[in-house]
Scaffold this motif. Structure first.
Motif, PDB file in Angstrom:
ATOM      1  N   UNK A 194     -25.980  -2.480  56.936  1.00  0.00           N
ATOM      2  CA  UNK A 194     -26.373  -1.956  55.650  1.00  0.00           C
ATOM      3  C   UNK A 194     -25.880  -2.765  54.467  1.00  0.00           C
ATOM      4  N   UNK A 195     -25.272  -3.892  54.656  1.00  0.00           N
ATOM      5  CA  UNK A 195     -24.762  -4.686  53.550  1.00  0.00           C
ATOM      6  C   UNK A 195     -24.899  -6.153  53.848  1.00  0.00           C
ATOM      7  N   UNK A 196     -24.496  -6.970  52.864  1.00  0.00           N
ATOM      8  CA  UNK A 196     -24.626  -8.412  52.997  1.00  0.00           C
ATOM      9  C   UNK A 196     -23.268  -9.093  53.020  1.00  0.00           C
ATOM     10  N   UNK A 197     -22.180  -8.332  53.039  1.00  0.00           N
ATOM     11  CA  UNK A 197     -20.861  -8.929  52.982  1.00  0.00           C
ATOM     12  C   UNK A 197     -20.421  -9.376  54.373  1.00  0.00           C
ATOM     13  N   UNK A 198     -19.845 -10.585  54.509  1.00  0.00           N
ATOM     14  CA  UNK A 198     -19.375 -11.062  55.806  1.00  0.00           C
ATOM     15  C   UNK A 198     -18.248 -10.184  56.338  1.00  0.00           C
ATOM     16  N   UNK A 199     -18.018 -10.233  57.614  1.00  0.00           N
ATOM     17  CA  UNK A 199     -16.952  -9.471  58.232  1.00  0.00           C
ATOM     18  C   UNK A 199     -15.598  -9.987  57.762  1.00  0.00           C
ATOM     19  N   UNK A 200     -14.625  -9.072  57.719  1.00  0.00           N
ATOM     20  CA  UNK A 200     -13.291  -9.433  57.218  1.00  0.00           C
ATOM     21  C   UNK A 200     -12.653 -10.514  58.074  1.00  0.00           C
ATOM     22  N   UNK A 201     -12.867 -10.451  59.392  1.00  0.00           N
ATOM     23  CA  UNK A 201     -12.216 -11.427  60.252  1.00  0.00           C
ATOM     24  C   UNK A 201     -12.787 -12.822  60.040  1.00  0.00           C
ATOM     25  N   UNK A 202     -14.018 -12.928  59.559  1.00  0.00           N
ATOM     26  CA  UNK A 202     -14.541 -14.245  59.228  1.00  0.00           C
ATOM     27  C   UNK A 202     -13.874 -14.795  57.972  1.00  0.00           C
ATOM     28  N   UNK A 203     -13.572 -13.918  57.022  1.00  0.00           N
ATOM     29  CA  UNK A 203     -12.821 -14.372  55.859  1.00  0.00           C
ATOM     30  C   UNK A 203     -11.459 -14.895  56.277  1.00  0.00           C
ATOM     31  N   UNK A 204     -10.830 -14.246  57.260  1.00  0.00           N
ATOM     32  CA  UNK A 204      -9.525 -14.711  57.743  1.00  0.00           C
ATOM     33  C   UNK A 204      -9.628 -16.117  58.320  1.00  0.00           C
ATOM     34  N   UNK A 205     -10.696 -16.398  59.057  1.00  0.00           N
ATOM     35  CA  UNK A 205     -10.865 -17.727  59.639  1.00  0.00           C
ATOM     36  C   UNK A 205     -11.163 -18.773  58.565  1.00  0.00           C
ATOM     37  N   UNK A 206     -11.963 -18.415  57.571  1.00  0.00           N
ATOM     38  CA  UNK A 206     -12.244 -19.355  56.489  1.00  0.00           C
ATOM     39  C   UNK A 206     -10.979 -19.643  55.687  1.00  0.00           C
ATOM     40  N   UNK A 207     -10.163 -18.604  55.449  1.00  0.00           N
ATOM     41  CA  UNK A 207      -8.905 -18.821  54.724  1.00  0.00           C
ATOM     42  C   UNK A 207      -7.973 -19.724  55.526  1.00  0.00           C
ATOM     43  N   UNK A 208      -7.919 -19.524  56.835  1.00  0.00           N
ATOM     44  CA  UNK A 208      -7.097 -20.383  57.700  1.00  0.00           C
ATOM     45  C   UNK A 208      -7.562 -21.829  57.621  1.00  0.00           C
ATOM     46  N   UNK A 209      -8.874 -22.041  57.681  1.00  0.00           N
ATOM     47  CA  UNK A 209      -9.401 -23.394  57.608  1.00  0.00           C
ATOM     48  C   UNK A 209      -9.054 -24.046  56.273  1.00  0.00           C
TER      49      UNK A 209
END
Length: 290
Positions: free
Chosen positions: A22-37
């Motif tokens: 129902x939304x367009x926001x990425x999953x939180x765990x993907x943000x964690x991986x992008x922040x790690x990168x």
């Protein structure tokens, strides 16, 4: 068991850029991986102080305006060392996971091509899985000279991790490869005279990319966990090179562990990264094609 492990590769899974219902926001765990990168790539250049710099009178000081994450037992800035450690740990984890994945893919697909190769993979895999790897690591590290270079120790960790980790992933590639070899489009390609290399490149590998991404994420998580664990028993990279594992090493001292809470800072990265990688492993991208 092998067929169950291989199921994510040939079944429709969540797309790589998974979205909330129902939304367009990425999953939180993907943000964690992008922040790690981002931290892994930019961290060494963002460090406010040299990671080797020592200030013995300022050892084990709490966070302050001069040291935002405090100092360690040698007076080194924890923030600077954490930023550099993120890059080094990530590089070591990729170096450990990539050879293990490559070995698993080659062994699994070779076994899927014929019963003789499958028998060799089965026996070799059982031998590797039955070895007491912690004792092997201790023995190998003891055999190395005390002044062994950092590159020698890192290469040893890469080789031993690949030897220990490839069997489970190889069984997954074997099961997925065997299932794909029985698909109509592969049988049709064989009937039309396609070679094994053409079948692998055009038909098998496009359908196995999801499995490769899944196991690469899981192997990265295992490599990071192995690095942290081995550092805590003295089998990791030597000082002064910072890694997540050896930054946690002072916490083996009960007094330090109970009074210097800022030394737990690496856990602020370790926990979300492992969580993100495990979630990525459970959400393989759909790569079914013909």
């Amino acid at each position: 068991a092998g067929a169950a492990l291989a199921q994510p590769a040939i079944a429709d899974g969540a797309p790589l850029g998974g979205r909330k219902r129902g939304g367009m926001r990425p999953r939180a765990w993907r943000w964690a991986l992008w922040a790690w990168l981002a931290v892994a790539l930019a961290g060494p250049w963002l460090a406010p102080l040299p990671f080797r710099a020592q200030d013995r009178p300022a050892a084990l000081q709490a966070p302050s305006r001069a040291h935002w994450l405090g100092t360690d037992e040698f007076g080194r800035d924890v923030e600077s060392r954490l930023l550099v450690a993120t890059g080094l740990t990530s590089l070591l984890a990729v170096g450990m996971a990539a050879p293990a994945l490559a070995l698993a893919a080659v062994a699994g697909l070779a076994a899927a091509a014929g019963p003789a190769a499958a028998a060799v993979m089965r026996q070799t895999g059982e031998i590797c899985r039955s070895l007491p790897w912690m004792f092997v690591l201790v023995a190998v590290r003891a055999a190395l000279p005390l002044d062994a270079s950092t590159s020698t120790i890192a290469l040893t960790l890469v080789v031993l991790f690949a030897a220990a980790a490839w069997p489970v992933a190889a069984w997954a590639f074997y099961s997925a490869g065997r299932a794909l070899m029985q698909r109509e489009f592969v049988i049709a390609a064989e009937a039309m005279g396609a070679t094994r290399s053409q079948i692998l490149r055009r038909h098998l590998w496009p359908n196995l990319r999801g499995l490769a991404i899944t196991y690469f994420a899981l192997l990265l998580a295992a490599a990071i966990s192995a690095e942290v664990s081995l550092e805590l028993v003295g089998l990791g990279l030597p000082q002064p090179w910072p890694t997540w594992g050896n930054m946690l090493d002072p916490l083996r001292d009960y007094t330090v562990a109970t009074s210097c809470w800022w030394l737990y800072a690496p856990l602020l990265l370790i926990v979300p990264v492992l969580w993100g990688l495990s979630r990525q492993g459970l959400h393989p991208p759909s790569t079914m094609s013909q």
